[in-house]
Write a protein that holds these residues in place. Structure first.
Motif: not given
Length: 274
Positions: A77-83
């Protein structure tokens, strides 16, 4: 051949590998910002932090990354939506990037004052990079460091390695200037000399943004394949005509092959209007 020759370099992930220090500083900041009594991380958190370090663009994001890991947010999830995740964590904690950044710098400053030797030991410079910095002036190439780290930290680390670069050539976070704007300023100030500029960065997203700027078309862009990036990012860079991947062995050859290995610890700065 009267053109000014400038090698602009990111610091973290290009010149210096400070992963051990990043983790320690980020963890200490995290415990303070979120007011935790527990002073030791859970098993595996440090390892996942290191794996996800390529997500980080600005230093204050590091303790936020630890917060995301502590909340159980998956690396995928962080890889795809970190910001989005980062901004949600700030909002939930009624925090701002500025506040976290101030705390992070305070942690670093206190650490340096209390244990300067211990702080310095946690930074490793990539093989050959310091020699390259020392040797550039003899090749009429001016190094300029463009970093999201406070310049005072960069100055201290370089000085420990025998590199005394004037403050006007270390552009840190305190200037509140993006890397795009920094490169534009280099070109604007050196307009009369038609500067030849190379920029080495380890974040593909940063280079991709720079590549969209018509004013920066003359800047040669290089992705440092030894830095904080992934195999997928390095492969993606190969598909972008403006961006070239660079190996550590190739770094000293930018701007022409050096005559010999560096033996001088200090050099006079090249005259460049920047």
């Amino acid at each position: 051949m009267n053109a000014a020759r400038i090698l602009a370099l990111d610091f973290d992930g290009v010149i210096c590998d400070g992963m051990a220090e990043y983790w320690q500083t980020a963890w200490r900041t995290y415990t303070q910002v979120w007011q935790l009594d527990r002073l030791e991380p859970s098993p595996g958190v440090a390892e996942r932090f290191r794996e996800l370090r390529p997500l980080i663009e600005v230093g204050w994001e590091m303790p936020v990354l630890i917060r995301a890991l502590s909340l159980g947010i998956s690396p995928e999830r962080m890889q795809s939506s970190w910001q989005k995740i980062r901004d949600r964590i700030l909002a939930d904690g009624r925090l701002s990037g500025v506040k976290v950044s101030q705390q992070l710098d305070s942690v670093r400053d206190s650490w340096i004052q209390q244990d300067p030797a211990g702080w310095l030991r946690l930074h490793q410079f990539y093989p050959g990079v310091i020699d390259t910095l020392k040797e550039l002036p003899s090749r009429k190439i001016q190094p300029i460091i463009i970093t999201t780290k406070e310049s005072r930290f960069v100055t201290q680390l370089l000085k420990e390695q025998g590199v005394e670069l004037a403050s006007e050539f270390i552009w840190g976070k305190e200037l509140k200037r993006s890397k795009i704007d920094s490169l534009k300023q280099i070109l604007d100030r050196g307009a009369k000399k038609s500067p030849a500029v190379w920029f080495v960065e380890d974040r593909l997203s940063t280079l991709s943004k720079i590549a969209t700027q018509p004013e920066l078309e003359s800047v040669k862009l290089y992705l440092a394949d030894w830095g904080y990036n992934t195999v997928a990012e390095r492969e993606a860079a190969l598909q972008q005509s403006r961006i070239h991947t660079l190996t550590l062995a190739e770094l000293p050859t930018l701007g022409g092959t050096p005559k010999k290995a560096a033996t001088v610890s200090k050099g006079e700065p090249v005259e460049v209007d920047v």
